[in-house]
Structure formats: structure tokens, C-alpha cells
Design a protein around this motif. Structure first.
Motif, PDB file in Angstrom:
ATOM      1  N   LEU A  13      19.920 -20.807 -30.415  1.00  0.00           N
ATOM      2  CA  LEU A  13      19.449 -21.925 -29.595  1.00  0.00           C
ATOM      3  C   LEU A  13      19.282 -21.554 -28.122  1.00  0.00           C
ATOM      4  CD1 LEU A  13      21.558 -24.949 -30.911  1.00  0.00           C
ATOM      5  CD2 LEU A  13      19.113 -24.552 -31.233  1.00  0.00           C
ATOM      6  N   GLN A  76      27.401 -27.145 -33.001  1.00  0.00           N
ATOM      7  CA  GLN A  76      26.681 -27.149 -34.266  1.00  0.00           C
ATOM      8  C   GLN A  76      27.635 -26.829 -35.389  1.00  0.00           C
ATOM      9  OE1 GLN A  76      23.025 -24.941 -34.596  1.00  0.00           O
ATOM     10  NE2 GLN A  76      22.929 -25.270 -36.798  1.00  0.00           N
ATOM     11  N   ASP A  79      24.200 -27.587 -40.602  1.00  0.00           N
ATOM     12  CA  ASP A  79      22.847 -27.900 -40.125  1.00  0.00           C
ATOM     13  C   ASP A  79      22.817 -29.090 -39.162  1.00  0.00           C
ATOM     14  OD1 ASP A  79      23.346 -29.988 -41.861  1.00  0.00           O
ATOM     15  OD2 ASP A  79      21.375 -29.901 -42.835  1.00  0.00           O
ATOM     16  N   LEU A  81      23.566 -30.693 -35.424  1.00  0.00           N
ATOM     17  CA  LEU A  81      23.777 -30.433 -34.011  1.00  0.00           C
ATOM     18  C   LEU A  81      24.247 -31.725 -33.357  1.00  0.00           C
ATOM     19  CD1 LEU A  81      23.349 -28.314 -31.719  1.00  0.00           C
ATOM     20  CD2 LEU A  81      21.100 -29.337 -31.387  1.00  0.00           C
ATOM     21  N   ARG A 111      19.716 -33.124 -37.310  1.00  0.00           N
ATOM     22  CA  ARG A 111      19.679 -32.109 -38.347  1.00  0.00           C
ATOM     23  C   ARG A 111      18.742 -31.028 -37.820  1.00  0.00           C
ATOM     24  NH1 ARG A 111      16.362 -33.457 -42.244  1.00  0.00           N
ATOM     25  NH2 ARG A 111      15.365 -31.499 -42.634  1.00  0.00           N
ATOM     26  N   VAL A 112      19.188 -29.791 -37.848  1.00  0.00           N
ATOM     27  CA  VAL A 112      18.418 -28.690 -37.273  1.00  0.00           C
ATOM     28  C   VAL A 112      17.899 -27.791 -38.381  1.00  0.00           C
ATOM     29  CG1 VAL A 112      18.487 -26.752 -35.673  1.00  0.00           C
ATOM     30  CG2 VAL A 112      19.896 -28.735 -35.235  1.00  0.00           C
ATOM     31  N   LYS A 113      16.599 -27.485 -38.294  1.00  0.00           N
ATOM     32  CA  LYS A 113      15.996 -26.586 -39.273  1.00  0.00           C
ATOM     33  C   LYS A 113      15.173 -25.557 -38.499  1.00  0.00           C
ATOM     34  CE  LYS A 113      13.566 -27.422 -43.478  1.00  0.00           C
ATOM     35  NZ  LYS A 113      12.577 -28.286 -44.136  1.00  0.00           N
ATOM     36  N   GLN A 114      15.575 -24.302 -38.595  1.00  0.00           N
ATOM     37  CA  GLN A 114      14.840 -23.238 -37.912  1.00  0.00           C
ATOM     38  C   GLN A 114      13.657 -22.857 -38.787  1.00  0.00           C
ATOM     39  OE1 GLN A 114      17.209 -19.884 -36.698  1.00  0.00           O
ATOM     40  NE2 GLN A 114      15.649 -19.204 -35.261  1.00  0.00           N
ATOM     41  N   ILE A 120      11.791 -24.679 -33.937  1.00  0.00           N
ATOM     42  CA  ILE A 120      12.914 -25.413 -34.527  1.00  0.00           C
ATOM     43  C   ILE A 120      12.531 -26.878 -34.686  1.00  0.00           C
ATOM     44  CG2 ILE A 120      15.272 -26.231 -34.152  1.00  0.00           C
ATOM     45  CD1 ILE A 120      15.901 -23.684 -32.728  1.00  0.00           C
ATOM     46  N   PHE A 122      14.131 -30.548 -34.961  1.00  0.00           N
ATOM     47  CA  PHE A 122      15.310 -31.386 -34.738  1.00  0.00           C
ATOM     48  C   PHE A 122      14.984 -32.757 -35.326  1.00  0.00           C
ATOM     49  CE2 PHE A 122      15.157 -28.395 -31.184  1.00  0.00           C
ATOM     50  CZ  PHE A 122      16.450 -27.916 -31.126  1.00  0.00           C
TER      51      PHE A 122
END
Length: 146
Positions: A13, A76, A79, A81, A111-114, A120, A122
Motif C-alpha cells: 500500500l 489490514q 482482505d 482495511l 475490502r481490499v483487492k489487489q 487496487i 477498495f
């Protein structure tokens, strides 16, 4: 006892992230674009809002364009943040209740998804429109004294 240095935060991040647009942006009455800066365990967020509807005093609404700023810390877990901070002025100073829009505490879970090294998604627990942010500038954590 509180630590005397910042925590290192989450490595992927670290840096500056920007959302350029939202889905169906031209058809929305109101939408917000996000800029996030992560430095070690801290964040600074700018929320730029555009509205075709006047919700209040034009000194605050600025003809349908305004920005809000938030600074604080994040954690975090898996998944999710968790951002926790305070609304502030553009210069980072404390924002009081006599100012425009929101003030005081800010707390949000995403919810974070790369999706890629520099993209990314969010997804907020309180908003249905995801924030797809692209990396503007990568930085490294250099912990500062607290």
C-alpha cells in the motif's frame, strides 16, 4: 506503553493512489473521487466530490465541487482495511465543527483487492461504488518518531 516509532504498515500500500473516475460518472447526480497516501501505518485521504444538486451553502459547496481531507492510521487484517482518523483541513490541521461538511472522527472498513501491482480496488462497507485506485507514486516506509 506506546511505541516511540511508527509501525511499518503494509508494504504493497505504501505510496500515493488515485481514483480517476467512477462507473457511470456522467449519469450520477453526485459522486466522489478518492486520493489516498499511505506512509508506514498512517494515511491521508482526499475525497473530491462533484454534485449537480445544491445541498447547502454555496460558500461550502463551491458551485458543486468540494474536497474533504482525513488523516489517521490504518490496519489490514486479511482482505479488510480498517481506516481510523480525523477529518482535517487541506494543510492537515484539526477541522472544527464551524467548518464546512464533516468534522471529527472518521472510521471506515474496506475490502481490499489487489488487481495488479499498480491497481487496487477498495470496496467500502458503507458505499456501493468501489474505489479503483491506481498507483501514482511508490514510496517506502521510513518510520518517524511519535
Amino acid at each position: 506503553m506506546n511505541p516511540n516509532l511508527q509501525k511499518p504498515g503494509v508494504k504493497y500500500l505504501q505510496g500515493e493512489w488515485r481514483q480517476d473516475s467512477v462507473p457511470a460518472q456522467k449519469r450520477l447526480v453526485t459522486y466522489s473521487l478518492y486520493e489516498l497516501k499511505f506512509s508506514c501505518d498512517s494515511f491521508l485521504m482526499k475525497i473530491s466530490t462533484v454534485s449537480k444538486v445544491n445541498y447547502g451553502a454555496d460558500t461550502c459547496m463551491n458551485s458543486g465541487h468540494w474536497a474533504e481531507y482525513i488523516r489517521g492510521t490504518y490496519v489490514q487484517k486479511q482482505d479488510t482495511l480498517h481506516l481510523k482518523g480525523q477529518f482535517c483541513n487541506a494543510d492537515g490541521s484539526y477541522k472544527d465543527e464551524k467548518s464546512c461538511f464533516r468534522y471529527g472522527d472518521y472510521e471506515e472498513f474496506f475490502r481490499v483487492k489487489q488487481k495488479a501491482d499498480s491497481l487496487i480496488e477498495f470496496t467500502s462497507t458503507s458505499n456501493v461504488i468501489p474505489i479503483n485506485a491506481r498507483l501514482i507514486k511508490r514510496t517506502s516506509c521510513i518510520p518517524k518518531p511519535l
